[in-house]
Design a protein around this motif. Structure first.
Motif, mmCIF file in Angstrom:
data_model
loop_
_atom_site.group_PDB
_atom_site.id
_atom_site.type_symbol
_atom_site.label_atom_id
_atom_site.label_comp_id
_atom_site.label_asym_id
_atom_site.label_seq_id
_atom_site.Cartn_x
_atom_site.Cartn_y
_atom_site.Cartn_z
ATOM 1 N N ASP A 15 0.813 -1.223 0.000
ATOM 2 C CA ASP A 15 0.000 0.000 0.000
ATOM 3 C C ASP A 15 0.845 1.272 0.000
ATOM 4 N N ARG A 16 2.052 1.152 -0.477
ATOM 5 C CA ARG A 16 2.947 2.312 -0.521
ATOM 6 C C ARG A 16 3.015 3.019 0.842
ATOM 7 N N ALA A 17 3.166 2.223 1.875
ATOM 8 C CA ALA A 17 3.194 2.782 3.239
ATOM 9 C C ALA A 17 4.387 3.700 3.425
ATOM 10 N N PHE A 18 5.421 3.453 2.619
ATOM 11 C CA PHE A 18 6.639 4.269 2.786
ATOM 12 C C PHE A 18 6.382 5.745 2.537
ATOM 13 N N GLU A 19 5.325 6.031 1.788
ATOM 14 C CA GLU A 19 5.058 7.437 1.468
ATOM 15 C C GLU A 19 4.823 8.292 2.708
ATOM 16 N N ASP A 20 4.317 7.653 3.761
ATOM 17 C CA ASP A 20 4.036 8.426 4.979
ATOM 18 C C ASP A 20 5.189 8.365 5.962
ATOM 19 N N ALA A 21 6.263 7.726 5.569
ATOM 20 C CA ALA A 21 7.309 7.472 6.566
ATOM 21 C C ALA A 21 8.670 7.945 6.087
ATOM 22 N N TYR A 22 8.657 8.927 5.201
ATOM 23 C CA TYR A 22 9.963 9.360 4.688
ATOM 24 C C TYR A 22 10.920 9.846 5.776
ATOM 25 N N PRO A 23 10.454 10.648 6.727
ATOM 26 C CA PRO A 23 11.418 11.102 7.748
ATOM 27 C C PRO A 23 12.095 9.942 8.465
ATOM 28 N N GLN A 24 11.311 8.918 8.803
ATOM 29 C CA GLN A 24 11.895 7.781 9.514
ATOM 30 C C GLN A 24 12.852 7.016 8.600
ATOM 31 N N LEU A 25 12.424 6.821 7.335
ATOM 32 C CA LEU A 25 13.290 6.085 6.414
ATOM 33 C C LEU A 25 14.593 6.855 6.197
ATOM 34 N N GLN A 26 14.466 8.147 6.124
ATOM 35 C CA GLN A 26 15.669 8.970 5.966
ATOM 36 C C GLN A 26 16.590 8.801 7.159
ATOM 37 N N SER A 27 15.968 8.750 8.322
ATOM 38 C CA SER A 27 16.766 8.582 9.529
ATOM 39 C C SER A 27 17.458 7.219 9.528
ATOM 40 N N VAL A 28 16.770 6.196 9.034
ATOM 41 C CA VAL A 28 17.397 4.878 8.917
ATOM 42 C C VAL A 28 18.642 4.989 8.038
ATOM 43 N N MET A 29 18.459 5.657 6.904
ATOM 44 C CA MET A 29 19.567 5.814 5.973
ATOM 45 C C MET A 29 20.723 6.552 6.644
ATOM 46 N N LYS A 30 20.379 7.576 7.389
ATOM 47 C CA LYS A 30 21.418 8.377 8.033
ATOM 48 C C LYS A 30 22.213 7.517 9.019
ATOM 49 N N LYS A 31 21.495 6.687 9.756
ATOM 50 C CA LYS A 31 22.178 5.852 10.737
ATOM 51 C C LYS A 31 23.099 4.853 10.047
ATOM 52 N N ILE A 32 22.601 4.259 8.956
ATOM 53 C CA ILE A 32 23.452 3.298 8.245
ATOM 54 C C ILE A 32 24.714 4.003 7.754
ATOM 55 N N LEU A 33 24.532 5.187 7.208
ATOM 56 C CA LEU A 33 25.691 5.908 6.669
ATOM 57 C C LEU A 33 26.658 6.318 7.772
ATOM 58 N N THR A 34 26.122 6.511 8.995
ATOM 59 C CA THR A 34 27.011 6.885 10.088
ATOM 60 C C THR A 34 27.950 5.739 10.445
ATOM 61 N N TYR A 35 27.448 4.530 10.301
ATOM 62 C CA TYR A 35 28.254 3.395 10.751
ATOM 63 C C TYR A 35 28.978 2.667 9.614
ATOM 64 N N PHE A 36 28.491 2.787 8.409
ATOM 65 C CA PHE A 36 29.154 2.087 7.306
ATOM 66 C C PHE A 36 29.806 3.099 6.371
ATOM 67 N N HIS A 37 31.118 3.197 6.468
ATOM 68 C CA HIS A 37 31.811 4.149 5.607
ATOM 69 C C HIS A 37 32.458 3.455 4.422
ATOM 70 N N ASN A 38 32.547 2.147 4.509
ATOM 71 C CA ASN A 38 33.148 1.409 3.421
ATOM 72 C C ASN A 38 32.076 1.141 2.370
ATOM 73 N N PHE A 39 32.223 1.818 1.242
ATOM 74 C CA PHE A 39 31.133 1.757 0.282
ATOM 75 C C PHE A 39 31.042 0.428 -0.454
ATOM 76 N N SER A 40 32.152 -0.292 -0.519
ATOM 77 C CA SER A 40 32.022 -1.585 -1.198
ATOM 78 C C SER A 40 31.205 -2.531 -0.328
ATOM 79 N N VAL A 41 31.360 -2.392 0.987
ATOM 80 C CA VAL A 41 30.531 -3.204 1.880
ATOM 81 C C VAL A 41 29.079 -2.745 1.788
#
Lengths: 297, 928
Positions: free
Chosen positions: B501-527
């Motif tokens: 149901d395209r639920a992600f449309e209402d959750a962009y801030p949270q999804l963005q935050s997920v992305m931010k957290k992943i990027l904070t901990y994973f700096h190796n881009f090949s991984v």
């Protein structure tokens, strides 16, 4: 040309005791010099008694209000007719606070049927075309501390449907048990009334619990006496359906001016009582009355 | 002794006069409540007003104002409450945004046409009665207010409080404050209660501050008293005023206003005695027991804790007492009164319970602040003992030190599991636990079981919004302690939940935050890119603006953390995709700044791409990139630079001599630049790149390509506009153009003439262009170009040139000092000098004398430096120019003196002895 007349007492709280000296200054502020025909100061202490319309007929109440009792009275001339220079002029004064004859100075008290009030008035008489100036200020008198030590006597109470008097239909009453205690009924006027109250059980939810401070004023005269009880203040200590079994504090500060040490004289009496009022959600009203004895230490 | 009366129907007849206000007020209050509830229930079907709910609580200005106000207050106590204590100001915005309503509200308002004292009754009426008057009479009820209206009303009250105060109506101010705090006993629209609390306590704070400052200023009559004053510093008048306030407040009839107002001026106890605060706090704490409604009580406790922390943070006991009292009355929450109310208001239990969270959080935060572990353990045990303790558990996890919670994480999970399913939502509990674990580490051995247990519950949450709120928190823990495998699993789960149901449309801030957290901990881009689910996760961002935001954040991390150039195809493909997304977001409406920042990120990526020795691959990458990023000019420029760099790198590898294969490659590079440059719109970029690419081609022995570049540059020259915009301002392009031409001229020295074109073909071409160019009126630019061409021509006539390019024969070798060539140069020089002299003549008239002097002097300098002054004619010319430049006294004497000294020095050399003769003829014009 504007002249301002002001009275300033030395003590910020304006509280004095018998035998002390009431000291202060008359302050006259004006841009230019002021011509006057004498400045005088009058200090007076009065007990005003009034009979309530309930006790006697309405007309009687108006005309026969008991004569005021003068406790102290004094008049001095501050300045002889002349001129007060422009700017701010301060004229200091002092009054000894000594009762007339064998009377004593009762404590200041503002009530409904009994009023004990001490005032200081300054008058400036002025020539024909200018209005006379006058300024009044009230000061408080506290009576001398009572020598005898006050023993706190805690009072326990329990309120259940069975303990109630003055009930029309006891069967329709909901069940409840309310226990509590007052730490003392002979209270020091400067200390709050304290105690605790526990709603142990109640079939009907409680709407409010209040402390009602009541004055009982009695005025005596030749024909008899009139005794009236009126509310001074009402302090809510619980609102809504309070938690059962948890002690709720009883706490009330005695208001200044409206309370004084319990007073009994030949002409009048001032006494105090407190009611613990419990209002149930179905608007049942339960009161428990405690006479108080106030004193100053 | 006991005389007790009971009456039905509240008609109170006893030996008291019947005008007692107990009865009156009560019946009125009852009536009011009835009307409120009926109005709210009748209007509950009204469709939510999106605008008002959007606007709610997000007035940034007032938020800032209040925050700074609080911040200032906090600073005063900094010695006692450290920066590690999260201030109330941080909470209040959150509460305002979270607890909103679309129900209609009502407010009882103090009407403005109330006279403080009417003439007749003035003497009779005492102040106390006056106070009652406001409480009971002269009020008017406003019904059917939307939330925004309600907020406005409260703000109005706040304003009138300030007005009343500043116009010295202190009693009125107190009345307003009582009025406001009375609103806190009304729970008719219960979802809004936390926000109402925030708004009203703001007013109380203002009031408390006003009273305190007023009394403080009364004490500072001769000189201000210090902040750390003692009771002895306070004068009698101030004490009396302060006492008056306390007496007035003590006579407030209703419990809740009396409590709040006294708490608001708690700090004023400092004026009266040393122990005032520590006696008042426990008394007020006990007083709260009298509040029957558990929600109202808990917020009152929160306020008391807040004031206590501000005024006397060292008094921990009353904080603890508050908490224990809260536990003692906890069962009230499930009492009949509350349940009935919820049924009437149609509020579900889980929603109702969350209303408690901010207050309990705050109380626990105060309690837990710098508290020993023993106390915390005790608190936890007490919470455990209560049935259905999810609400408390949640606050414990939220408010206690993360380290404390993390060390007992397994216990907490056990407790969460034991909670009643129907009450407080479990995902919120796990959310709170996750929050603690995000900042503190649980024991290593427990980490995996914790994650498994938690995720087992999270994955079962049905509502996507609840799910993502919780999952977002746990991503941090996962990233912190686990490898890409676990993170990949988590991402897979998120995708699974959020896609239907395209639920992600209402959750962009949270999804963005997920992305931010992943990027904070994973700096190796090949991984990072080897996680199968990373790109599918990226695909969930389908709203353009969000998508670009996310891409930008990825690129920022890449640029910041990628140390070495890469050729990893996985990274390149993925990032090319990311960059393309950013690039494709550019359209006609994109603002310049946005374009610039995007281009910066893409350039950063292009710089990090290197295929090592595989130059052809690199070139083809550039070809591909050019096609992909055609809309961003800075990227195209970067690509041209990259290709030029590539050609030079090839040359370096080959040691300067190309093989047939590399020669073809560098020609290909040149071709790339040649066809790319014309697509740029910025004329100066084009000119500079033509010149640079020409130089690169020359260095790589691609003579015809170099020729083509330079010719192209010359042919573009006439297009240069007279003004260009620099940082948004229109400025003359002349200076830039002169700079460019000078740099171009110096390159021309080493460019050999084209065999099929005439001698000095490019120089002539350039000069012709300069001649035809429409210079600004009244400008000497053209002549200045001529003057600067002279040194070039002089250098060209040398036998061996100042500089050459290895393996490229310049004109010196081509012509070998052929007299015809030298004669050609001389002729050109003569023409140029002739032109300059003509121009000098025209300047002789009008106001051009200053310019004339300076031009003459610069021509003189050029002749001195580059001309052969043994030639008499030239010598004479030089002397004339000197005199001309000094004729009108506009020349800089210091420069002249230095020039003369220079000539003197030169003349010492034997081959330049002729200069000493000339020196005699140069006279300094004396100013006198």
């Amino acid at each position: 040309m504007s002249v301002a007349l002001d009275l300033r007492l030395k003590r910020a709280n304006k509280v004095y005791h018998e035998g002390e000296v009431l000291a202060g200054v008359v302050v006259i502020t004006s841009k230019e010099a002021v011509q006057h025909q004498g400045i005088s100061l009058t200090m007076e202490g009065l007990v005003n008694l009034q009979l309530s319309s309930k006790s006697v007929g309405v007309f009687e109440a108006f005309y026969n209000s008991v004569k005021p009792i003068q406790l102290i009275s004094s008049n001095i001339e501050v300045a002889k007719p002349g001129k007060v220079p422009g700017g701010k002029t301060e004229i200091p004064f002092e009054f000894p606070l000594q009762a007339k004859g064998n009377k004593m100075l009762y404590e200041t008290y503002h009530g409904v049927f009994v009023n004990i009030q001490y005032t200081l008035r300054c008058d400036m008489r002025r020539p024909l075309l200018a209005k006379d100036l006058s300024k009044t200020c009230e000061f408080m008198l506290h009576c001398q501390p009572q020598k005898s030590k006050v023993q706190p006597t805690p009072v326990d109470f329990t309120i259940t449907p069975e303990t109630l008097q003055n009930v029309k239909e006891r069967t329709s009453l909901p069940k409840f048990v309310i226990r509590g205690h007052l730490d003392a009924t002979n209270c020091v006027i400067t200390q709050p009334l304290t105690g605790e109250l526990v709603v142990e059980s109640s079939e009907v939810a409680i709407k409010s619990i209040e402390l009602q401070l009541v004055r009982v004023e009695t005025c005596g005269c030749a024909e008899g006496y009139a005794r009236d009880a009126t509310e001074i203040q009402n302090i809510q200590i619980a609102e809504g359906d309070v938690c059962h079994g948890l002690p709720i504090p009883i706490y009330m500060v005695f208001p200044r001016l409206f309370t004084c040490p319990t007073l009994e004289t030949t002409n009048f009496k001032v006494e105090f009582e407190v009611n613990v009022v419990i209002v149930l959600h179905d608007d049942h009203l339960i009161t428990e009355n405690f006479p108080l004895k106030l004193c100053r230490v | 002794l006991q005389s007790v009366t009971v009456e039905l129907q509240s008609r109170f007849v006893s030996h008291f006069p019947s005008h007692l206000q107990v009865t009156d007020s009560r019946s009125r209050r009852g009536g009011r409540k009835g009307s409120t509830s009926s109005s709210s229930s009748s209007s509950s079907s009204v469709a939510p007003d999106p605008l008002s709910s959007m606007l709610e609580g997000t007035d940034p200005l007032s938020l800032f104002a209040a925050a700074s106000e609080l911040g200032r207050k906090r600073r005063e106590n900094e010695e006692e409450v450290g920066a590690d204590f999260e201030p109330w100001s941080a909470k209040r915005g959150e509460i305002l945004a979270r607890f909103t309503t679309t129900e209609k509200l009502s407010i009882v308002r103090y009407s403005h046409y109330f006279h403080p004292s009417s003439a007749v009754s003035e003497k009779v009426r005492t102040r106390l009665e006056e106070l009652d008057d406001l409480e009971e009479g002269s009020q008017r009820e406003l019904l059917n207010l939307s939330q925004q209206d309600y907020v406005n009303r409260i703000e109005e009250l706040n304003q009138s409080l300030k007005e009343a105060w500043s116009s010295d109506q202190k009693v009125k101010a107190l009345k307003i404050v009582i009025q406001c705090s009375k609103l806190l006993s009304d729970t008719s629209v219960i979802q809004f209660y936390p926000s109402k609390f925030v708004l009203i306590t703001d007013i109380l704070d203002t009031f408390g501050r006003l009273v305190y400052e007023r009394i403080w200023s009364m004490c500072s009559d001769p000189r201000p008293i210090p902040d750390s004053f003692s009771v002895e510093d306070v004068n009698d008048t101030a004490k009396e005023t302060c006492l008056n306030w306390f007496f007035k407040i003590a006579s407030i009839r209703e419990l809740i206003p009396r409590l709040y107002v006294e708490a608001a001026i708690l700090k004023c106890n400092r004026f009266l005695n040393k122990t005032g605060i520590q006696e008042t706090l426990p008394r007020l704490t006990a007083m709260i027991r009298g509040i029957g409604d558990p929600l109202v009580a808990v917020y009152a406790r929160a306020y008391l804790c807040r004031v206590g922390m501000e005024v006397a943070p060292h008094l921990k006991d009353s904080l603890n007492k508050n908490f224990f009292d809260l536990l003692a009355s906890f069962r009230q929450i499930h009492g009949d009164t509350v349940q009935n109310q919820l049924v009437i208001q149609r509020v579900e239990i889980p929603v109702y319970l969350t209303l408690y969270s901010p207050a309990i959080h705050w109380i626990l935060q105060c309690v837990a602040y710098r508290a020993p572990d023993v106390l915390l353990t005790e608190m936890m045990e007490r919470c455990k003992k209560l049935g259905n303790n999810a609400l408390l558990l949640n606050s414990v996890m939220w408010a206690f030190r993360p380290e404390f919670v993390a060390a007992r994480a397994t216990d907490f999970i056990g407790m969460i599991k034991d909670c009643d399913e129907a009450g407080f939502p479990k995902h919120l509990l796990f959310g709170s636990l996750g929050r603690s674990l995000a900042c503190a580490d649980p024991p290593e051995s427990e980490r995996l079981p914790i994650l498994n247990e938690a995720w087992k519950v999270i994955t079962k949450v049905r509502s996507p919004q609840d799910y993502i709120n919780c999952a977002e928190i746990w991503v941090e823990f996962t990233c912190r302690h686990f490898t890409k495998r676990e993170v990949n699993t988590v991402l897979a789960d998120i995708i699974k939940h959020m896609t239907p149901d395209r639920a992600f449309e209402d959750a962009y801030p949270q999804l963005q935050s997920v992305m931010k957290k992943i990027l904070t901990y994973f700096h190796n881009f090949s991984v990072l890119f080897s996680m199968e689910k990373f790109l599918p996760f990226l695909d969930m961002f389908q709203k353009d603006s969000v998508r670009v935001e996310v891409c930008k954040s990825i690129m920022e991390v890449f640029i910041k953390h990628q140390q070495e150039p890469t050729r990893d195809p996985v990274i390149l493909n993925a990032l090319l995709h990311v960059c393309k997304t950013m690039h494709d977001s550019v359209n006609a409406l994109t603002v310049e700044d946005e374009k610039r920042s995007l281009a910066l990120l893409i350039n950063g990526f292009i710089r990090m791409v290197s295929f090592g020795r595989d130059f052809e691959q690199q070139l083809s990458f550039c070809v591909e990139a050019r096609a992909t990023f055609c809309n961003l000019e800075p990227v195209i420029i970067q690509l041209i630079h990259t290709v030029n760099q590539l050609a030079m790198e090839t040359r370096r590898v080959m040691g300067g001599s190309h093989s047939r294969k590399t020669a073809a490659f560098v020609r290909a590079c040149a071709a790339y630049s040649f066809i790319t440059i014309p697509s740029l719109t910025s004329i100066f970029s084009r000119l500079h790149l033509y010149l640079l690419s020409g130089q690169v081609a020359l260095a790589n022995q691609c003579l015809s390509q170099a020729d083509a570049f330079l010719k192209a540059a010359v042919s573009v020259l006439p297009e240069v506009p007279r003004t260009i915009s620099v940082e948004g301002k229109q400025r003359s392009s002349e200076a830039f153009l002169l700079d460019f031409i000078n740099s171009f001229l110096s390159t021309l020295l080493v460019v050999p003439d084209h065999p099929e074109q005439g001698v000095l073909y490019l120089v002539r071409g350039l000069l012709n262009m300069v001649q035809d160019y429409t210079w600004e009126d009244n400008s000497d630019a053209k002549v200045r170009v001529y003057i600067s061409a002279l040194p070039l021509l002089a250098a060209m006539s040398q036998e061996s040139y100042l500089y050459t390019i290895p393996k490229v024969d310049s004109n010196e070798t081509l012509y070998g000092g052929d007299p015809k060539f030298v004669a050609e140069i001389s002729r050109l020089c003569e023409t140029l000098i002739g032109q300059v002299l003509d121009h000098l003549k025209t300047l002789g008239r009008e106001e051009g004398v200053r310019r004339q002097g300076s031009l003459a002097f610069s021509l003189f300098s050029t002749l001195l430096a580059h001309g052969d002054l043994r030639n008499n004619k030239l010598n004479q010319l030089a002397v004339n120019l000197w005199n001309l430049s000094h004729k009108n006294g506009h020349c800089d004497t210091r420069t002249s003196v230095r020039t003369l000294e220079h000539i003197k020095q030169q003349a010492q050399q034997p081959e330049l002895s002729h200069l000493s003769d000339m020196l005699l003829r140069l006279s300094l014009q004396s100013r006198a």
